[in-house]
Design an enzyme around this catalytic site. Structure first.
Site, PDB file in Angstrom:
ATOM      1  N   TYR A 121      14.356  47.929  11.298  1.00 34.25           N
ATOM      2  CA  TYR A 121      14.033  49.099  10.464  1.00 34.25           C
ATOM      3  C   TYR A 121      12.804  48.795   9.596  1.00 34.25           C
ATOM      4  CZ  TYR A 121      14.255  52.566   6.770  1.00 34.25           C
ATOM      5  OH  TYR A 121      13.919  53.550   5.875  1.00 34.25           O
ATOM      6  N   SER A 169      11.198  53.382  -4.847  1.00 34.98           N
ATOM      7  CA  SER A 169      11.294  54.477  -3.866  1.00 34.98           C
ATOM      8  C   SER A 169      12.344  55.509  -4.281  1.00 34.98           C
ATOM      9  CB  SER A 169      11.670  53.883  -2.512  1.00 34.98           C
ATOM     10  OG  SER A 169      12.161  54.875  -1.646  1.00 34.98           O
ATOM     11  N   TYR A 210       9.539  61.877  -2.922  1.00 33.63           N
ATOM     12  CA  TYR A 210       9.332  62.644  -1.681  1.00 33.63           C
ATOM     13  C   TYR A 210       9.503  64.125  -1.995  1.00 33.63           C
ATOM     14  CZ  TYR A 210       9.568  58.785   1.736  1.00 33.63           C
ATOM     15  OH  TYR A 210       9.298  57.687   2.502  1.00 33.63           O
ATOM     16  N   LYS A 232       0.192  59.778  -2.156  1.00 25.60           N
ATOM     17  CA  LYS A 232       0.297  58.706  -1.154  1.00 25.60           C
ATOM     18  C   LYS A 232       0.397  59.304   0.252  1.00 25.60           C
ATOM     19  CE  LYS A 232       3.150  54.674   0.019  1.00 25.60           C
ATOM     20  NZ  LYS A 232       3.947  55.047   1.183  1.00 25.60           N
ATOM     21  N   HIS A 256       1.590  55.091   6.006  1.00 23.23           N
ATOM     22  CA  HIS A 256       3.015  54.782   5.879  1.00 23.23           C
ATOM     23  C   HIS A 256       3.353  53.505   6.672  1.00 23.23           C
ATOM     24  CE1 HIS A 256       6.386  57.227   4.083  1.00 23.23           C
ATOM     25  NE2 HIS A 256       7.083  56.248   4.604  1.00 23.23           N
ATOM     26  N   GLN A 283       8.240  56.619  -6.972  1.00 25.76           N
ATOM     27  CA  GLN A 283       7.753  57.402  -5.824  1.00 25.76           C
ATOM     28  C   GLN A 283       8.694  58.565  -5.544  1.00 25.76           C
ATOM     29  OE1 GLN A 283       9.503  56.851  -2.454  1.00 25.76           O
ATOM     30  NE2 GLN A 283       8.490  58.737  -1.795  1.00 25.76           N
ATOM     31  N   ARG A 315       4.315  54.129  10.351  1.00 29.44           N
ATOM     32  CA  ARG A 315       5.673  54.638  10.600  1.00 29.44           C
ATOM     33  C   ARG A 315       5.707  56.143  10.811  1.00 29.44           C
ATOM     34  NH1 ARG A 315       9.379  50.716   8.836  1.00 29.44           N
ATOM     35  NH2 ARG A 315      10.970  52.068   7.972  1.00 29.44           N
ATOM     36  N   THR A 319       4.569  61.020  -2.399  1.00 28.40           N
ATOM     37  CA  THR A 319       4.324  60.733  -0.979  1.00 28.40           C
ATOM     38  C   THR A 319       4.318  62.028  -0.174  1.00 28.40           C
ATOM     39  OG1 THR A 319       5.347  58.570  -1.193  1.00 28.40           O
ATOM     40  CG2 THR A 319       5.169  59.462   1.038  1.00 28.40           C
ATOM     41  N   ARG A 348      11.048  56.803  15.310  1.00 28.05           N
ATOM     42  CA  ARG A 348      11.013  55.334  15.330  1.00 28.05           C
ATOM     43  C   ARG A 348      12.005  54.864  16.392  1.00 28.05           C
ATOM     44  NH1 ARG A 348      11.041  55.341   9.131  1.00 28.05           N
ATOM     45  NH2 ARG A 348       9.242  56.689   8.744  1.00 28.05           N
TER      46      ARG A 348
HETATM   47  C1  FNR Z   1       8.307  52.310   3.742  1.00 30.57           C
HETATM   48  N1  FNR Z   1       7.384  53.153   3.128  1.00 30.57           N
HETATM   49  C2  FNR Z   1       7.822  54.097   2.227  1.00 30.57           C
HETATM   50  N2  FNR Z   1       6.926  54.880   1.559  1.00 30.57           N
HETATM   51  C3  FNR Z   1       7.337  55.765   0.630  1.00 30.57           C
HETATM   52  O1  FNR Z   1       6.515  56.457   0.039  1.00 30.57           O
HETATM   53  N3  FNR Z   1       8.675  55.877   0.336  1.00 30.57           N
HETATM   54  C4  FNR Z   1       9.637  55.143   0.965  1.00 30.57           C
HETATM   55  O2  FNR Z   1      10.822  55.251   0.661  1.00 30.57           O
HETATM   56  C5  FNR Z   1       9.201  54.237   1.969  1.00 30.57           C
HETATM   57  N4  FNR Z   1      10.110  53.493   2.655  1.00 30.57           N
HETATM   58  C6  FNR Z   1       9.682  52.506   3.520  1.00 30.57           C
HETATM   59  C7  FNR Z   1      10.616  51.684   4.124  1.00 30.57           C
HETATM   60  C8  FNR Z   1      10.179  50.626   4.923  1.00 30.57           C
HETATM   61  C9  FNR Z   1      11.206  49.703   5.528  1.00 30.57           C
HETATM   62  C10 FNR Z   1       8.801  50.405   5.119  1.00 30.57           C
HETATM   63  C11 FNR Z   1       8.311  49.241   5.937  1.00 30.57           C
HETATM   64  C12 FNR Z   1       7.884  51.252   4.545  1.00 30.57           C
HETATM   65  C13 FNR Z   1       5.937  52.940   3.326  1.00 30.57           C
HETATM   66  C14 FNR Z   1       5.416  51.921   2.317  1.00 30.57           C
HETATM   67  O3  FNR Z   1       5.383  52.455   1.026  1.00 30.57           O
HETATM   68  C15 FNR Z   1       3.990  51.490   2.654  1.00 30.57           C
HETATM   69  O4  FNR Z   1       3.167  52.621   2.786  1.00 30.57           O
HETATM   70  C16 FNR Z   1       3.897  50.645   3.931  1.00 30.57           C
HETATM   71  O5  FNR Z   1       4.946  49.718   3.991  1.00 30.57           O
HETATM   72  C17 FNR Z   1       2.555  49.922   3.965  1.00 30.57           C
HETATM   73  O6  FNR Z   1       2.363  49.233   5.159  1.00 30.57           O
HETATM   74  P1  FNR Z   1       2.648  47.651   5.310  1.00 30.57           P
HETATM   75  O7  FNR Z   1       2.046  46.957   4.127  1.00 30.57           O
HETATM   76  O8  FNR Z   1       4.147  47.512   5.338  1.00 30.57           O
HETATM   77  O9  FNR Z   1       1.996  47.320   6.596  1.00 30.57           O
END
Ligand code: FNR
Length: 378
Positions: free
Chosen positions: A24, A106, A129, A251, A275, A127, A278, A155, A164
């Protein structure tokens, strides 16, 4: 293969977490093209080596939204952080605060904000949503304000959740998800003992405050999945502004026109982000999207960036490409899963040290010096 502390922490996280949780965190959407490009494009950016400049004095401090950061790094919001280590949000927030950088909590957190905020020595970011349930959003903003949150991270790149496929393979999602998850969790003694299952159960603080009394994570994830709102538009920023008068950063910006719009709708900054690969697979890596956004809004608003940043060198590269500050996602989450607060502390110290070495060797004494002058065509 890229060698970095975060690669080692990733391997340790893989050993310590049930596989549905590791995948995940580790996975991206569809064929994970953007996820890979984030890391590969960034690590391929060449830095210009300079020598014999007396680099004894370095200053990494950064001013951002009336806060002083010890270095231009913040922790990105990551959902379910409290599932990767017990009270994970508190541990990561404490490590960040002790080293002088912001932690972003988050919307999808396990620990309640009222537990995290008082546990740390500096104000944190929150953050949000956009969800169909606007009452949830307003309540979250009120709780964030009461907890002393300084900066709101809004975000906007999740009007629908990305597909995913790794999660379907691993048992995180799909028709047989719950029994497969429980089975995997039970066979992982570290996780079962120290985080979930056999220890004190999570109180799912954020969740129960909004949803009455859900029976657990399953209900929450289902409710959240149904609640992402594809109707989200720029007008929603005006609605949020009614409840939030502090700094607000948007974001999930990848396009210069969207960055300009964010500015005209009153945002104080943008986070250039896909993201972490993702959401839209095939979207530009952030290091490739960043220069055009910097051309469009640099100086008018703060530019933050995440996705693919794993080392102090990556931080310097992003600054040279036009960012004012960088944010870490998986890099600190792997460290948290591997070694709790000590892992996040160590990772941040390593990143700072990598930055210092790179600044000496590129001739940048301050963060303001980290301009496009540091780059060279390879
Ligand atoms: C996230 N990201 C994310 N972003 C956000 O705004 N709210 C969230 O709850 C989450 N949850 C989340 C869970 C997991 C497991 C991951 C890996 C990522 C995105 C996160 O804030 C961020 O943008 C990315 O993780 C950046 O990329 P890298 O540094 O992981 O490559």
């Amino acid at each position: 293969m890229i060698i970095s502390a975060s690669t080692d922490y990733r391997a340790a996280a893989k050993r310590r977490l049930p596989s549905f949780l590791f995948h995940y965190i580790d996975g991206g959407s569809y064929s994970e093209h953007t996820l890979k490009r984030n890391v590969e494009d960034l690590s391929g950016i060449a830095l210009r080596q300079r020598v014999l400049n007396d680099m004894t004095e370095l200053d990494l401090t950064t001013e951002l939204f009336d806060e002083t950061l010890s270095m231009p790094v913040a922790l990105s919001p990551v959902g379910l952080t409290g599932m990767y280590a017990r009270r994970g949000e508190v541990l990561a927030a404490r490590a960040a605060a002790n080293l002088g950088v912001p932690f972003t909590m988050s919307t999808v957190s396990v620990c309640p904000i009222e537990e995290v905020a008082p546990a740390i020595s500096r104000p944190m970011w929150f953050q949000l949503y956009v969800l169909k349930d606007r009452g949830f959003m307003r309540n979250a903003l009120e709780r964030a304000k009461a907890a002393g949150v300084t900066t709101l991270v809004f975000t906007v790149d999740m009007p629908v959740p990305g597909a995913r496929y790794r999660d379907a393979h691993s048992g995180m999602s799909g028709p047989y998800a719950a029994p497969r998850r429980i089975l995997q969790a039970m066979t992982h003694p570290h996780w079962a003992l120290n985080v979930g299952l056999l220890g004190k159960p999570h109180d799912l603080g954020n969740i129960s405050a909004y949803r009455g009394n859900p029976t657990g994570l399953e209900d929450y994830i289902g409710w959240l999945g149904d609640n992402f709102d594809p109707s989200i538009c720029w007008k929603d920023l005006e609605w949020i502004r009614e409840f939030w008068d502090g700094p607000m950063v948007i974001k999930g910006i990848l396009d210069p026109d969207d960055a300009r719009d964010a500015r005209s709708f009153g945002a104080d900054g943008v986070i250039v982000s896909n993201h972490g690969g993702r959401q839209l697979d095939g979207a530009l890596s952030t290091c490739r999207a960043l220069p055009a956004i910097a051309d469009a809004v640099k100086g008018d608003m703060k530019i933050l960036v995440d996705s693919g940043i794993r080392t102090g060198l990556d931080v310097l590269r992003m600054l040279a490409l036009g960012a004012d500050c960088t944010m870490l996602g998986r890099a600190y989450i792997y460290a948290l899963a591997a070694d709790g607060e000590a892992g996040v502390t160590n990772l941040l110290k390593l990143i700072e040290n990598e930055m210092r070495v790179a600044m000496v060797l590129t001739g940048a004494r301050t963060i303001a010096d980290a301009s496009s002058e540091l780059l060279v065509q390879s």
